[in-house]
Design a protein around this motif. Structure first.
Motif, PDB file in Angstrom:
ATOM      1  N   ASP A 194      -8.956   6.238   3.396  1.00  0.00           N
ATOM      2  CA  ASP A 194      -8.149   6.944   2.400  1.00  0.00           C
ATOM      3  C   ASP A 194      -8.924   7.194   1.107  1.00  0.00           C
ATOM      4  N   ASN A 195      -8.381   8.095   0.285  1.00  0.00           N
ATOM      5  CA  ASN A 195      -8.906   8.345  -1.050  1.00  0.00           C
ATOM      6  C   ASN A 195      -8.874   7.050  -1.853  1.00  0.00           C
ATOM      7  N   ILE A 196      -9.834   6.877  -2.762  1.00  0.00           N
ATOM      8  CA  ILE A 196      -9.950   5.605  -3.464  1.00  0.00           C
ATOM      9  C   ILE A 196      -8.725   5.292  -4.320  1.00  0.00           C
ATOM     10  N   GLU A 197      -8.110   6.322  -4.934  1.00  0.00           N
ATOM     11  CA  GLU A 197      -6.921   6.082  -5.762  1.00  0.00           C
ATOM     12  C   GLU A 197      -5.746   5.646  -4.891  1.00  0.00           C
ATOM     13  N   THR A 198      -5.613   6.293  -3.741  1.00  0.00           N
ATOM     14  CA  THR A 198      -4.561   5.894  -2.797  1.00  0.00           C
ATOM     15  C   THR A 198      -4.797   4.476  -2.297  1.00  0.00           C
ATOM     16  N   ALA A 199      -6.036   4.174  -1.962  1.00  0.00           N
ATOM     17  CA  ALA A 199      -6.373   2.845  -1.463  1.00  0.00           C
ATOM     18  C   ALA A 199      -6.108   1.774  -2.514  1.00  0.00           C
ATOM     19  N   LYS A 200      -6.463   2.044  -3.763  1.00  0.00           N
ATOM     20  CA  LYS A 200      -6.240   1.068  -4.834  1.00  0.00           C
ATOM     21  C   LYS A 200      -4.758   0.828  -5.068  1.00  0.00           C
ATOM     22  N   HIS A 201      -3.957   1.888  -4.998  1.00  0.00           N
ATOM     23  CA  HIS A 201      -2.521   1.745  -5.203  1.00  0.00           C
ATOM     24  C   HIS A 201      -1.900   0.884  -4.094  1.00  0.00           C
ATOM     25  N   ILE A 202      -2.263   1.177  -2.848  1.00  0.00           N
ATOM     26  CA  ILE A 202      -1.724   0.402  -1.719  1.00  0.00           C
ATOM     27  C   ILE A 202      -2.197  -1.043  -1.793  1.00  0.00           C
ATOM     28  N   ALA A 203      -3.471  -1.244  -2.161  1.00  0.00           N
ATOM     29  CA  ALA A 203      -4.019  -2.603  -2.242  1.00  0.00           C
ATOM     30  C   ALA A 203      -3.306  -3.423  -3.310  1.00  0.00           C
ATOM     31  N   ARG A 204      -2.987  -2.789  -4.442  1.00  0.00           N
ATOM     32  CA  ARG A 204      -2.242  -3.505  -5.489  1.00  0.00           C
ATOM     33  C   ARG A 204      -0.830  -3.819  -5.017  1.00  0.00           C
TER      34      ARG A 204
END
Length: 291
Positions: free
Chosen positions: A35-45
């Motif tokens: 996934d896109n890094i912003e999407t990945a960071k949001h899901i990870a948080r």
């Protein structure tokens, strides 16, 4: 008219608690995604993987780093976005080279190298390909991260049961051998006969193995850190328990062996041979009850 539609793939309700359970158990959870890094960071948080101080980066940047620079960021790396299957393999190999015990999940054919390289490969049972399943060690039948936590709990339970059985087995055998040796040297006859030793091994050890093998896992197993890759199966504390328990048992048996006839048969009119026979029977029964 203008319409804006947002589509979201929500997390399973059990994921957040499962990630928290992993962290309490000393397991570091990392996300490797395309996934896109912003999407990945949001899901990870959202699921508790990415926290303050955690590092998120793209696969291209990670792939182009030197091995020395890669090692420096491994301790803080929590999210790897826009990654390829080769990035997952590189990450797994780098962590293993540092001595870490690595488990990796995967469902695609391209995940097979990383699944093979990891200490424990976990393939998805529903969405996973046949190649991924064959390359893995464990197949998660319901594709649920919470199932991985349960497998960790069962794995720790089996490992602890093996340790308990080894400690029991070694304690019994050390005590029996020392008692038999001292008796044979001092009295020219072992206080424990071969048949009695065979009975102890067949009956007591079998029942002990069954008791330990059927012990159900508890949540408390996830409250401690995992054992290291190079940690001995029998640790110093176990050796202390084995030696201490064996010493106690041998001491009690020696009291019966060398002085048992004097305090067990006070005032009796048994012959010396009968006293010795009954004393040896008492030694055997005492040894059994000490277990």
């Amino acid at each position: 008219a203008l319409a804006i539609i947002g589509i979201k793939d929500p997390l399973r309700p059990s994921v957040l608690n499962a990630v928290k359970a992993c962290k309490r158990a000393g397991i570091t959870v990392r996300m490797v995604t395309g996934d896109n890094i912003e999407t990945a960071k949001h899901i990870a948080r959202e699921c508790g993987i990415l926290d303050e101080g955690g590092l998120a980066m793209e696969g291209t940047e990670f792939r182009e780093m030197t091995e020395k620079d890669r090692i420096k960021i491994l301790s803080t790396l929590q999210v790897l976005a826009r990654s390829k299957p080769t990035d997952k393999y590189i990450l797994v190999k780098a962590l293993r080279d540092l001595g870490e015990v690595v488990a990796v999940t995967g469902d695609g054919t391209n995940d097979a190298p990383a699944l093979k390289e990891a200490d424990v490969g976990l393939a998805m049972g529903i969405t996973g390909t046949d190649i991924a399943k064959k390359a893995s060690d464990i197949i998660i039948l319901d594709d649920n991260f919470a199932s991985i936590v349960r497998s960790v709990m069962w794995g720790r339970n089996v490992y602890d049961s093996i340790r308990k059985f080894l400690q029991f087995q070694l304690t019994v055998n050390v005590a029996a051998l020392v008692a038999a040796y001292i008796g044979a040297v001092a009295n020219s006859k072992s206080p424990l006969t071969p048949v009695q030793l065979l009975w102890i091994n067949l009956i007591m050890d079998t029942l002990a193995a069954l008791a330990l093998a059927t012990e159900a896992p508890s949540v408390e197993l996830l409250q401690r850190k995992p054992y290291g890759r190079f940690e001995s199966l029998i640790n110093p504390r176990m050796w202390l328990n084995i030696v201490g328990q064996a010493f106690l048992q041998v001491t009690i048996l020696m009291i019966f062996l060398f002085d048992g006839e004097n305090f067990l048969f006070v005032g009796s009119d048994y012959s010396a041979a009968v006293k010795t026979e009954k004393n040896y029977a008492m030694i055997f029964n005492t040894f059994v009850f000490l277990q």
